[in-house]
Design an enzyme around this catalytic site. Sequence first.
Site, PDB file in Angstrom:
ATOM      1  N   THR A  95     -11.156  -1.093   4.255  1.00 19.81           N
ATOM      2  CA  THR A  95     -10.898  -0.382   5.490  1.00 19.81           C
ATOM      3  C   THR A  95     -11.664   0.883   5.466  1.00 19.81           C
ATOM      4  O   THR A  95     -12.244   1.320   4.267  1.00 19.81           O
ATOM      5  CB  THR A  95      -9.358  -0.151   5.533  1.00 19.81           C
ATOM      6  OG1 THR A  95      -9.075   0.740   4.576  1.00 19.81           O
ATOM      7  CG2 THR A  95      -8.580  -1.710   5.554  1.00 19.81           C
ATOM      8  N   VAL A 112      -9.623   3.403  -4.306  1.00 20.26           N
ATOM      9  CA  VAL A 112     -10.045   4.646  -3.531  1.00 20.26           C
ATOM     10  C   VAL A 112     -11.442   4.473  -3.068  1.00 20.26           C
ATOM     11  O   VAL A 112     -12.376   4.398  -3.930  1.00 20.26           O
ATOM     12  CB  VAL A 112      -9.617   5.802  -4.128  1.00 20.26           C
ATOM     13  CG1 VAL A 112     -10.004   6.956  -3.349  1.00 20.26           C
ATOM     14  CG2 VAL A 112      -8.000   5.754  -4.587  1.00 20.26           C
ATOM     15  N   LYS A 113     -11.711   4.546  -1.687  1.00 22.99           N
ATOM     16  CA  LYS A 113     -12.956   4.685  -1.204  1.00 22.99           C
ATOM     17  C   LYS A 113     -13.493   6.171  -1.094  1.00 22.99           C
ATOM     18  O   LYS A 113     -12.653   6.901  -0.467  1.00 22.99           O
ATOM     19  CB  LYS A 113     -13.179   4.065   0.089  1.00 22.99           C
ATOM     20  CG  LYS A 113     -14.590   3.677   0.340  1.00 22.99           C
ATOM     21  CD  LYS A 113     -14.693   3.175   1.779  1.00 22.99           C
ATOM     22  CE  LYS A 113     -14.513   1.761   1.956  1.00 22.99           C
ATOM     23  NZ  LYS A 113     -14.819   1.072   3.153  1.00 22.99           N
ATOM     24  N   VAL A 114     -14.620   6.596  -1.566  1.00 27.11           N
ATOM     25  CA  VAL A 114     -14.843   8.059  -1.233  1.00 27.11           C
ATOM     26  C   VAL A 114     -16.373   7.956  -0.822  1.00 27.11           C
ATOM     27  O   VAL A 114     -17.330   6.971  -1.259  1.00 27.11           O
ATOM     28  CB  VAL A 114     -15.021   8.946  -2.777  1.00 27.11           C
ATOM     29  CG1 VAL A 114     -13.479   8.927  -3.184  1.00 27.11           C
ATOM     30  CG2 VAL A 114     -15.802   8.291  -3.902  1.00 27.11           C
TER      31      VAL A 114
END
Length: 218
Positions: free
Chosen positions: A27, A82-84
Site C-alpha cells: 500500500t 514498514v515502507k520508507v
Amino acid sequence: MKFFVDTAEVSEIRALAELGMVDGVTTNPSLIAKSGRKMAEVIAEICTVTPGHVSAEVTATDYDGMLAEGRFLRNIAENVAVKVPLTEAGLRTCRTLSDEGTPVNVTLCFTATQALLAAKAGATYISPFVGRLDDLAQDGMQLIEDIVTIYNNYPAIKTEVLVASIRHPLHLAQAARIGADVATLPPAVIRQLIKHPLTDRGLEAFLADWKKTGQSIL
C-alpha cells in the site's frame, strides 16, 4: 516469484487470495486515500487476509518522524513491513528498524546504486519503479536486471527485489525472466494475466462439442 497485490481495497485482496494469487500486499498513502478509510484500520484488516508482508508507508520525511511512524505501524500486526522512501532519512530509518527486527520495504528506487544503498541499510525489500521510468523513455526493466545482477554478485545481500509500478503483463514476464523475487501488481493486471483469446475460443469449442454428445458429467 511472489505476487504482492498493490491496492488498499480489501475486497479485491480477498478475491485474489481465493485464487491463490496473494503472497503479500503493498500500500502507499495514495492507495489509502482512495480507500477513504483510516490507515491503521485498513492495514489491520488487510493483515488478516494474508500472512505475507503488508507494506505500510510512513508519511513523515525526517528521521525522528519516520521512526516514530514506523514503530507505530509495525505494532498494527506481526506481518506489517514498514515502507520508507529512498532518502537519507529513509535509509537511516531503515537501518534502525531493521536492527530492531522490523521488515522494511525501501520504495521509490530509480537507480541500481540506490538499490545497493538500501541493501547495505538492511532493507528486506527494494522497490524499483519500472513504469515510471518507462514514462520518461528510460528502460525500467534494465534497472531490474542491473539490480538483480548486482545483488547476485554478493551472496551476503538478502534484500529481495520487489518490482513496482508494473503496468502490464509484459513487465511481469520480463521481471520473472530476469529473476526478480517479487512483483507487486494492481488487481487489474493480475486479471489480465488470466485472459487470452485462444483460451476463450478453445473453451467455447470444447463446450460446443460436449453439448453435442448430450451427456452430463454429474
